[in-house]
Design a protein around this motif. Structure first.
Motif, mmCIF file in Angstrom:
data_model
loop_
_atom_site.group_PDB
_atom_site.id
_atom_site.type_symbol
_atom_site.label_atom_id
_atom_site.label_comp_id
_atom_site.label_asym_id
_atom_site.label_seq_id
_atom_site.Cartn_x
_atom_site.Cartn_y
_atom_site.Cartn_z
ATOM 1 N N SER A 12 0.826 -1.208 0.000
ATOM 2 C CA SER A 12 0.000 0.000 0.000
ATOM 3 C C SER A 12 0.860 1.257 0.000
ATOM 4 C CB SER A 12 -0.928 -0.003 1.225
ATOM 5 O OG SER A 12 -1.777 -1.123 1.213
ATOM 6 N N VAL A 13 1.886 1.263 0.854
ATOM 7 C CA VAL A 13 2.781 2.433 0.912
ATOM 8 C C VAL A 13 3.481 2.636 -0.423
ATOM 9 C CG1 VAL A 13 4.879 3.357 1.978
ATOM 10 C CG2 VAL A 13 3.109 2.323 3.406
ATOM 11 N N GLY A 14 3.964 1.532 -1.010
ATOM 12 C CA GLY A 14 4.653 1.633 -2.300
ATOM 13 C C GLY A 14 3.743 2.181 -3.390
ATOM 14 N N ILE A 15 2.514 1.671 -3.447
ATOM 15 C CA ILE A 15 1.589 2.138 -4.488
ATOM 16 C C ILE A 15 1.215 3.596 -4.265
ATOM 17 C CG2 ILE A 15 -0.784 1.881 -5.303
ATOM 18 C CD1 ILE A 15 -0.446 -1.085 -5.164
ATOM 19 N N VAL A 18 4.184 5.762 -5.424
ATOM 20 C CA VAL A 18 4.279 5.794 -6.894
ATOM 21 C C VAL A 18 3.110 6.568 -7.491
ATOM 22 C CG1 VAL A 18 4.217 4.363 -8.972
ATOM 23 C CG2 VAL A 18 5.591 3.646 -7.004
ATOM 24 N N LEU A 19 1.902 6.318 -6.980
ATOM 25 C CA LEU A 19 0.722 6.992 -7.525
ATOM 26 C C LEU A 19 0.769 8.496 -7.245
ATOM 27 C CD1 LEU A 19 -1.891 6.498 -9.032
ATOM 28 C CD2 LEU A 19 -3.046 6.186 -6.836
ATOM 29 N N THR A 20 1.263 8.874 -6.051
ATOM 30 C CA THR A 20 1.377 10.297 -5.729
ATOM 31 C C THR A 20 2.344 10.996 -6.676
ATOM 32 O OG1 THR A 20 0.900 9.846 -3.399
ATOM 33 C CG2 THR A 20 1.939 11.949 -3.911
ATOM 34 N N ALA A 21 3.488 10.375 -6.929
ATOM 35 C CA ALA A 21 4.451 10.968 -7.865
ATOM 36 C C ALA A 21 3.848 11.068 -9.271
ATOM 37 C CB ALA A 21 5.723 10.127 -7.892
ATOM 38 N N TRP A 22 3.136 10.004 -9.670
ATOM 39 C CA TRP A 22 2.522 10.021 -11.005
ATOM 40 C C TRP A 22 1.454 11.098 -11.102
ATOM 41 C CZ3 TRP A 22 -2.559 9.171 -12.478
ATOM 42 C CH2 TRP A 22 -2.778 9.065 -13.870
ATOM 43 N N VAL A 23 0.617 11.241 -10.062
ATOM 44 C CA VAL A 23 -0.441 12.257 -10.062
ATOM 45 C C VAL A 23 0.162 13.663 -10.116
ATOM 46 C CG1 VAL A 23 -2.234 13.315 -8.635
ATOM 47 C CG2 VAL A 23 -2.195 10.842 -8.946
ATOM 48 N N LEU A 144 -8.642 5.519 -3.224
ATOM 49 C CA LEU A 144 -9.463 4.667 -2.365
ATOM 50 C C LEU A 144 -9.786 3.338 -3.036
ATOM 51 C CD1 LEU A 144 -11.968 7.299 -0.913
ATOM 52 C CD2 LEU A 144 -9.833 6.462 0.080
ATOM 53 N N ALA A 145 -10.084 3.395 -4.333
ATOM 54 C CA ALA A 145 -10.416 2.163 -5.056
ATOM 55 C C ALA A 145 -9.226 1.215 -5.111
ATOM 56 C CB ALA A 145 -10.896 2.505 -6.468
ATOM 57 N N LEU A 146 -8.024 1.771 -5.333
ATOM 58 C CA LEU A 146 -6.824 0.930 -5.389
ATOM 59 C C LEU A 146 -6.536 0.293 -4.031
ATOM 60 C CD1 LEU A 146 -4.340 2.954 -7.641
ATOM 61 C CD2 LEU A 146 -5.293 0.699 -8.096
ATOM 62 N N LEU A 147 -6.626 1.108 -2.958
ATOM 63 C CA LEU A 147 -6.367 0.562 -1.624
ATOM 64 C C LEU A 147 -7.390 -0.516 -1.268
ATOM 65 C CD1 LEU A 147 -5.436 3.780 0.398
ATOM 66 C CD2 LEU A 147 -3.909 2.019 -0.470
ATOM 67 N N ALA A 148 -8.660 -0.236 -1.583
ATOM 68 C CA ALA A 148 -9.694 -1.226 -1.292
ATOM 69 C C ALA A 148 -9.483 -2.500 -2.104
ATOM 70 C CB ALA A 148 -11.076 -0.631 -1.580
ATOM 71 N N SER A 149 -9.137 -2.343 -3.376
ATOM 72 C CA SER A 149 -8.924 -3.528 -4.211
ATOM 73 C C SER A 149 -7.706 -4.313 -3.756
ATOM 74 C CB SER A 149 -8.775 -3.111 -5.678
ATOM 75 O OG SER A 149 -7.654 -2.258 -5.841
ATOM 76 N N ILE A 150 -6.645 -3.593 -3.327
ATOM 77 C CA ILE A 150 -5.447 -4.283 -2.824
ATOM 78 C C ILE A 150 -5.796 -5.098 -1.583
ATOM 79 C CG2 ILE A 150 -3.196 -3.927 -1.740
ATOM 80 C CD1 ILE A 150 -2.833 -1.530 -3.603
ATOM 81 N N TYR A 151 -6.566 -4.477 -0.674
ATOM 82 C CA TYR A 151 -6.944 -5.181 0.553
ATOM 83 C C TYR A 151 -7.810 -6.400 0.240
ATOM 84 C CZ TYR A 151 -9.095 -6.168 5.039
ATOM 85 O OH TYR A 151 -9.544 -6.788 6.167
#
Length: 424
Positions: A12-15, A18-23, A144-151
């Motif tokens: 989760s932290v890694g994604i 990466v997602l924050t840098a991409w955004v 939120l969708a990515l975190l929920a899907s990862i979980y």
């Protein structure tokens, strides 16, 4: 923390990083593209306005801003400024009665007479800001969708599809006891690391089983083979002590040897009994009543109890229920507990045997007025005293019998007397 939760945290932290840098990069790119498009429009408007200004001799009569969104201001000679300066600001709009974001182009030009003018063109960027705001909201929802899907994937899919063989293997290890093999069919998995772990664990268990089996065989054979020579030596000592030409010193020496030999014989018998129990040679199960076994033993040892001046009390508080087990092991269990109570007692001491429906206890007085260490008293060859009558194997034998007879459990406590309770 469970392994899949630990991995979920790192993932989760890694994604998020990466997602924050991409955004951030994508937002900057989108903003640049939006403003670049607006700036191109402002440049086109600038060209059209300047063309009109050249064809209109009354440039100074143009109204500031208004519906056209531009303003022309005469400059003093020498106030000629740089061209094409873009800026963003919040401007109050009368129509909307609030501040709105605008993009402004500031430039200068010279008319046909050579007079300098300041040209300011502005256009609303509220639609562009709405677009960027919507984009930010969409990215947040994506977070939120990515975190929920990862979980969900990690907790439900991966836990069942990937981690289930690992947890079955872990369960088998937790419930493993000597003589029991790991069931490989339950833990088969296509994951190489788990398969390698399972294979190495099985190899390790096989080595342990082989070593324990060799140890049991050695102890059993050694104890069994030494019985005959020990018995011969004991008989010869008994014959030797009856000789008439022995001095008192020699007789005392022979008696000392005989005592040591007797202790060695007891020790040998106890080791042989331990080996037999661990090898599961006692399998003649039948209904056993501990109260009757205790009564028979007390009757058999009445002379010893009288000799040592130990009072024994039998209390049957409730009818005792039977236990399904090998009767030989049941006799050995009670015998060792009773022998332990006699060996470590004091002159004019006391032994209390109490029977309940599903338990019995043996309590005894002792020179030790403090509780014993329950972590040590069941260890083989552990002795809390230097009593030569003790082999240090009595309670170890009892504990081994308890382990191979699942209905039974044992508990020790000190309540002024040392008390061992057996429950089933």
């Amino acid at each position: 923390m469970k392994l899949h939760h630990y991995m979920l945290g790192y993932l989760s932290v890694g994604i998020i990083v990466v997602l924050t840098a991409w955004v951030g990069l994508f937002y900057a790119f989108m903003t640049d593209e939006v403003y670049d498009n607006i700036d191109d429009g402002l440049k086109n408007s600038k060209t059209e306005i300047i063309k009109k200004a050249y064809s209109n001799p009354q440039v100074e009569s143009f109204l500031p801003f208004g519906t056209n969104g531009f303003r022309i201001t005469p400059l003093e000679p020498g106030e000629y400024a740089k061209k094409n300066v873009f800026s963003t600001a919040m401007i109050y709009m009368d129509a909307d009665d609030n501040d709105e974001p605008v993009r402004m182009l500031t430039t200068t030009f010279i008319d046909q007479k050579g007079d300098p003018y300041l040209l300011e063109i502005r256009t609303s960027t509220i639609e562009a800001d709405d677009l960027l705001r919507d984009f930010g909201l969409a990215v947040f929802i994506l977070y939120l969708a990515l975190l929920a899907s990862i979980y969900i994937i990690n907790h439900f899919l991966l836990k069942r599809a990937v981690w289930s063989p690992f947890y079955r293997l872990l369960h088998n290890l937790k419930t493993y006891t000597l003589g029991q093999k790991i069931i490989t069919a339950e833990t088969q998995t296509p994951i190489k690391e788990f398969a390698d772990l399972q294979r190495e664990i099985n190899k390790m268990i096989e080595r342990i089983e082989d070593m324990v089996e060799q140890q049991k065989t050695f102890v059993s054979n050694a104890a069994h083979e030494s019985q005959t020579p020990l018995a011969i030596i004991n008989n010869k000592l008994e014959l030797l002590v009856e000789a008439e030409d022995l001095s008192e010193h020699q007789i005392n020496q022979i008696q000392s040897i005989h005592q040591s030999l007797t202790r060695l014989i007891k020790l040998n018998k106890s080791l042989l009994m331990l080996a037999k129990i661990e090898n599961k040679q006692f399998v003649q199960y039948q209904e056993v009543y501990f109260n009757q076994i205790a009564k028979d033993l007390v009757e058999d040892w009445e002379d010893i109890l009288t000799y040592k001046n130990i009072e024994i009390v039998l209390q049957e508080l409730a009818p005792s229920r039977s236990v399904l087990m090998d009767k030989g092991l049941a006799i050995t269990l009670v015998q060792n507990l009773l022998k332990n109570a006699i060996t470590h007692n004091i002159p004019q001491g006391k032994i209390v045997i109490e029977f309940q429906t599903n338990s019995f206890s043996i309590s005894n007085t002792s020179i030790w007025k403090t509780p014993l260490d329950e972590k040590l008293i069941y260890n083989r060859f552990y002795r809390s005293t230097t009593n030569e009558e003790s082999t240090g194997l009595g309670l170890a034998l009892v504990q081994t019998i308890i382990k191979v007879t699942p209905p039974l459990s044992m508990h020790y406590e000190y309540n002024g007397m040392h008390c061992f309770s057996i429950r089933w």
